[in-house]
Motif scaffolding. Structure first.
Motif, PDB file in Angstrom:
ATOM      1  N   ARG A 158       0.802  -1.225   0.000  1.00 60.62           N
ATOM      2  CA  ARG A 158       0.000   0.000   0.000  1.00 60.62           C
ATOM      3  C   ARG A 158       0.842   1.285   0.000  1.00 60.62           C
ATOM      4  O   ARG A 158       0.328   2.355  -0.278  1.00 60.62           O
ATOM      5  CB  ARG A 158      -0.928   0.013   1.218  1.00 60.62           C
ATOM      6  CG  ARG A 158      -1.893  -1.182   1.297  1.00 60.62           C
ATOM      7  CD  ARG A 158      -2.951  -1.122   0.206  1.00 60.62           C
ATOM      8  NE  ARG A 158      -3.781  -2.311   0.167  1.00 60.62           N
ATOM      9  CZ  ARG A 158      -4.811  -2.536   0.966  1.00 60.62           C
ATOM     10  NH1 ARG A 158      -5.152  -1.662   1.896  1.00 60.62           N
ATOM     11  NH2 ARG A 158      -5.509  -3.640   0.848  1.00 60.62           N
ATOM     12  N   THR A 159       2.107   1.197   0.376  1.00 59.82           N
ATOM     13  CA  THR A 159       2.921   2.413   0.511  1.00 59.82           C
ATOM     14  C   THR A 159       4.233   2.219  -0.225  1.00 59.82           C
ATOM     15  O   THR A 159       4.953   1.254   0.036  1.00 59.82           O
ATOM     16  CB  THR A 159       3.166   2.718   2.001  1.00 59.82           C
ATOM     17  OG1 THR A 159       1.897   2.951   2.645  1.00 59.82           O
ATOM     18  CG2 THR A 159       4.043   3.945   2.192  1.00 59.82           C
ATOM     19  N   ASN A 160       4.541   3.133  -1.142  1.00 63.72           N
ATOM     20  CA  ASN A 160       5.764   2.964  -1.931  1.00 63.72           C
ATOM     21  C   ASN A 160       6.855   3.943  -1.524  1.00 63.72           C
ATOM     22  O   ASN A 160       6.628   4.861  -0.715  1.00 63.72           O
ATOM     23  CB  ASN A 160       5.449   3.063  -3.435  1.00 63.72           C
ATOM     24  CG  ASN A 160       4.917   4.450  -3.836  1.00 63.72           C
ATOM     25  OD1 ASN A 160       4.937   5.400  -3.067  1.00 63.72           O
ATOM     26  ND2 ASN A 160       4.441   4.552  -5.064  1.00 63.72           N
ATOM     27  N   MET A 161       8.044   3.782  -2.096  1.00 67.33           N
ATOM     28  CA  MET A 161       9.174   4.626  -1.719  1.00 67.33           C
ATOM     29  C   MET A 161       8.980   6.077  -2.163  1.00 67.33           C
ATOM     30  O   MET A 161       9.507   6.986  -1.526  1.00 67.33           O
ATOM     31  CB  MET A 161      10.478   4.050  -2.293  1.00 67.33           C
ATOM     32  CG  MET A 161      11.012   2.828  -1.558  1.00 67.33           C
ATOM     33  SD  MET A 161      11.180   3.027   0.256  1.00 67.33           S
ATOM     34  CE  MET A 161      12.549   4.195   0.342  1.00 67.33           C
ATOM     35  N   ASP A 162       8.205   6.293  -3.219  1.00 60.83           N
ATOM     36  CA  ASP A 162       7.923   7.680  -3.630  1.00 60.83           C
ATOM     37  C   ASP A 162       7.253   8.446  -2.490  1.00 60.83           C
ATOM     38  O   ASP A 162       7.543   9.620  -2.247  1.00 60.83           O
ATOM     39  CB  ASP A 162       7.000   7.705  -4.858  1.00 60.83           C
ATOM     40  CG  ASP A 162       7.714   7.227  -6.123  1.00 60.83           C
ATOM     41  OD1 ASP A 162       8.956   7.290  -6.147  1.00 60.83           O
ATOM     42  OD2 ASP A 162       7.042   6.785  -7.058  1.00 60.83           O
ATOM     43  N   ALA A 163       6.354   7.764  -1.799  1.00 66.02           N
ATOM     44  CA  ALA A 163       5.651   8.406  -0.676  1.00 66.02           C
ATOM     45  C   ALA A 163       6.613   8.655   0.487  1.00 66.02           C
ATOM     46  O   ALA A 163       6.545   9.692   1.150  1.00 66.02           O
ATOM     47  CB  ALA A 163       4.490   7.531  -0.220  1.00 66.02           C
ATOM     48  N   VAL A 164       7.490   7.703   0.732  1.00 61.93           N
ATOM     49  CA  VAL A 164       8.480   7.868   1.817  1.00 61.93           C
ATOM     50  C   VAL A 164       9.306   9.130   1.566  1.00 61.93           C
ATOM     51  O   VAL A 164       9.503   9.968   2.460  1.00 61.93           O
ATOM     52  CB  VAL A 164       9.395   6.621   1.920  1.00 61.93           C
ATOM     53  CG1 VAL A 164      10.513   6.850   2.926  1.00 61.93           C
ATOM     54  CG2 VAL A 164       8.578   5.377   2.300  1.00 61.93           C
ATOM     55  N   ILE A 165       9.760   9.290   0.325  1.00 60.04           N
ATOM     56  CA  ILE A 165      10.584  10.461  -0.033  1.00 60.04           C
ATOM     57  C   ILE A 165       9.766  11.753   0.093  1.00 60.04           C
ATOM     58  O   ILE A 165      10.238  12.756   0.636  1.00 60.04           O
ATOM     59  CB  ILE A 165      11.150  10.295  -1.469  1.00 60.04           C
ATOM     60  CG1 ILE A 165      12.144   9.127  -1.495  1.00 60.04           C
ATOM     61  CG2 ILE A 165      11.817  11.583  -1.958  1.00 60.04           C
ATOM     62  CD1 ILE A 165      12.432   8.562  -2.873  1.00 60.04           C
ATOM     63  N   ALA A 166       8.514  11.710  -0.354  1.00 58.64           N
ATOM     64  CA  ALA A 166       7.658  12.901  -0.286  1.00 58.64           C
ATOM     65  C   ALA A 166       7.426  13.335   1.161  1.00 58.64           C
ATOM     66  O   ALA A 166       7.430  14.531   1.483  1.00 58.64           O
ATOM     67  CB  ALA A 166       6.326  12.631  -0.976  1.00 58.64           C
ATOM     68  N   ILE A 167       7.231  12.360   2.051  1.00 60.09           N
ATOM     69  CA  ILE A 167       6.995  12.686   3.465  1.00 60.09           C
ATOM     70  C   ILE A 167       8.272  13.244   4.099  1.00 60.09           C
ATOM     71  O   ILE A 167       8.228  14.193   4.889  1.00 60.09           O
ATOM     72  CB  ILE A 167       6.444  11.455   4.218  1.00 60.09           C
ATOM     73  CG1 ILE A 167       5.003  11.187   3.746  1.00 60.09           C
ATOM     74  CG2 ILE A 167       6.473  11.669   5.735  1.00 60.09           C
ATOM     75  CD1 ILE A 167       4.403   9.875   4.202  1.00 60.09           C
ATOM     76  N   GLN A 168       9.419  12.695   3.700  1.00 61.16           N
ATOM     77  CA  GLN A 168      10.691  13.248   4.197  1.00 61.16           C
ATOM     78  C   GLN A 168      10.832  14.714   3.766  1.00 61.16           C
ATOM     79  O   GLN A 168      11.269  15.565   4.544  1.00 61.16           O
ATOM     80  CB  GLN A 168      11.867  12.425   3.661  1.00 61.16           C
ATOM     81  CG  GLN A 168      13.235  12.961   4.075  1.00 61.16           C
ATOM     82  CD  GLN A 168      13.531  12.817   5.559  1.00 61.16           C
ATOM     83  OE1 GLN A 168      13.954  11.771   6.029  1.00 61.16           O
ATOM     84  NE2 GLN A 168      13.314  13.890   6.328  1.00 61.16           N
ATOM     85  N   GLU A 169      10.427  15.015   2.543  1.00 59.10           N
ATOM     86  CA  GLU A 169      10.527  16.405   2.050  1.00 59.10           C
ATOM     87  C   GLU A 169       9.556  17.339   2.775  1.00 59.10           C
ATOM     88  O   GLU A 169       9.841  18.513   2.975  1.00 59.10           O
ATOM     89  CB  GLU A 169      10.282  16.444   0.534  1.00 59.10           C
ATOM     90  CG  GLU A 169      11.472  15.877  -0.245  1.00 59.10           C
ATOM     91  CD  GLU A 169      11.182  15.642  -1.720  1.00 59.10           C
ATOM     92  OE1 GLU A 169      10.009  15.826  -2.142  1.00 59.10           O
ATOM     93  OE2 GLU A 169      12.119  15.259  -2.450  1.00 59.10           O
ATOM     94  N   LEU A 170       8.403  16.808   3.164  1.00 58.14           N
ATOM     95  CA  LEU A 170       7.424  17.620   3.907  1.00 58.14           C
ATOM     96  C   LEU A 170       7.902  17.943   5.316  1.00 58.14           C
ATOM     97  O   LEU A 170       7.557  18.976   5.881  1.00 58.14           O
ATOM     98  CB  LEU A 170       6.102  16.845   4.030  1.00 58.14           C
ATOM     99  CG  LEU A 170       5.040  17.007   2.967  1.00 58.14           C
ATOM    100  CD1 LEU A 170       3.849  16.113   3.304  1.00 58.14           C
ATOM    101  CD2 LEU A 170       4.581  18.460   2.835  1.00 58.14           C
TER     102      LEU A 170
END
Length: 304
Positions: free
Chosen positions: A162-174
């Motif tokens: 359900r959760t991919n690395m693109d989301a991990v990176i986006a949350i780190q940027e937020l």
């Protein structure tokens, strides 16, 4: 206006969204199920009944009332499963992040729009479309954000990823000031005992610096070990494969020392009490048949 504030999983809860089991819809066809545990119960004729799930969620509502927590509910959509409010959005600090969930579940987001409308528009975040994320994979923990993910090449074939690395990176940027730590989870479309649907299906931090964990939920041994070392071996309650299947890690903290737990989690609840927690036991075994439990059905908005 609602002033969001979520820094971790255990500070005193003041406001929460609790899903609803009303008008939950017919028993799904096997091909419409999102996870292997639901499939199992559809096939064996033990899929949960709406009335039973309403009763279970009412028991949680009573606990929230007892602790003076403000509870929001989604608007009821006819014949729609709206039980798992954690899937559709999550809060970190003062921001609500809308999950990019399975497309069939867009309606569920609309049902909490009246709550989102009370939040400062600058604090409502929608991630880019290629960022897949669900709230069950995301855990704010003070200076850290723990995120469950899956980066195998078969990601598109796994409805349980359900959760991919693109989301991990986006949350780190937020949240550049936080340390985002991702964990590869074990996935299976067919075997519920070998499937960690979300991070909170195999791990959850609780109050007093403790945590619940299931080793086999993690694909990478050293990532599991990192968590054990982070909390300290003596502070970690290890659950078995069967306890993971029953969702023992998916309890919910009202505060540092008050936890809502399923009444059949005998071994866990005994340990929690021995560690000085107040355990509010509720029946939630029917809801667990859909591979989600207490954390999945709640979405905290404000903690002290």
């Amino acid at each position: 206006m609602i002033k969001l504030n979520i820094k971790n999983e255990t500070s005193r809860l003041r406001a929460v969204i609790l899903g609803t089991a009303k008008s939950n819809g017919p028993i799904p066809a096997v091909e419409d199920c999102y996870d292997p545990k639901s499939v199992e119960h559809v096939l064996s004729g033990t899929y949960p009944k709406e009335a039973d799930m309403i009763t279970e969620m009412d028991a949680v509502l009573e606990v929230f009332k007892k602790y003076d927590v403000k509870v929001y509910r989604p608007e009821v959509i006819e014949n729609c499963n709206q039980i798992f409010s954690r899937d559709i959005a999550f809060v970190i600090e003062d921001k609500i992040i809308r999950a990019n969930i399975l497309p069939d579940r867009e309606e569920e987001v609309e049902a909490i729009q009246y709550i989102c409308d009370q939040i400062d528009v600058n604090n409502r975040i929608i991630l880019p479309e290629d960022c897949h994320v669900e709230g069950g994979d995301v855990m704010p923990w003070n200076d850290y954000i723990f995120i469950g993910t899956y980066s195998g090449e078969d990601y598109p074939d796994l409805i349980t990823a359900r959760t991919n690395m693109d989301a991990v990176i986006a949350i780190q940027e937020l949240f550049p000031e936080k340390t985002v730590k991702s964990f590869e989870l074990r996935k299976s479309n067919t075997n519920a005992k070998e499937n960690a649907l979300h991070l909170d299906c195999c791990f959850q931090p609780i109050g007093k610096g403790k945590a619940i964990i299931h080793k086999n939920g993690f694909l990478v041994q050293k990532e599991y070990q990192w968590l054990v070392d982070f909390f300290g071996k003596d502070n970690v309650f290890e659950i078995t494969k069967d306890e993971m299947y029953q969702m023992n890690s998916n309890v919910f903290s009202i505060s540092e020392d008050v936890i809502i737990s399923e009444k059949n989690f005998t071994r866990l609840n005994t340990w929690l009490r021995s560690e000085g927690f107040t355990v509010e036991e509720v029946p939630y075994a029917e809801i667990s048949k859909q591979e989600g439990l207490l954390r999945c059905t709640t979405m905290p908005l404000i903690r002290d």
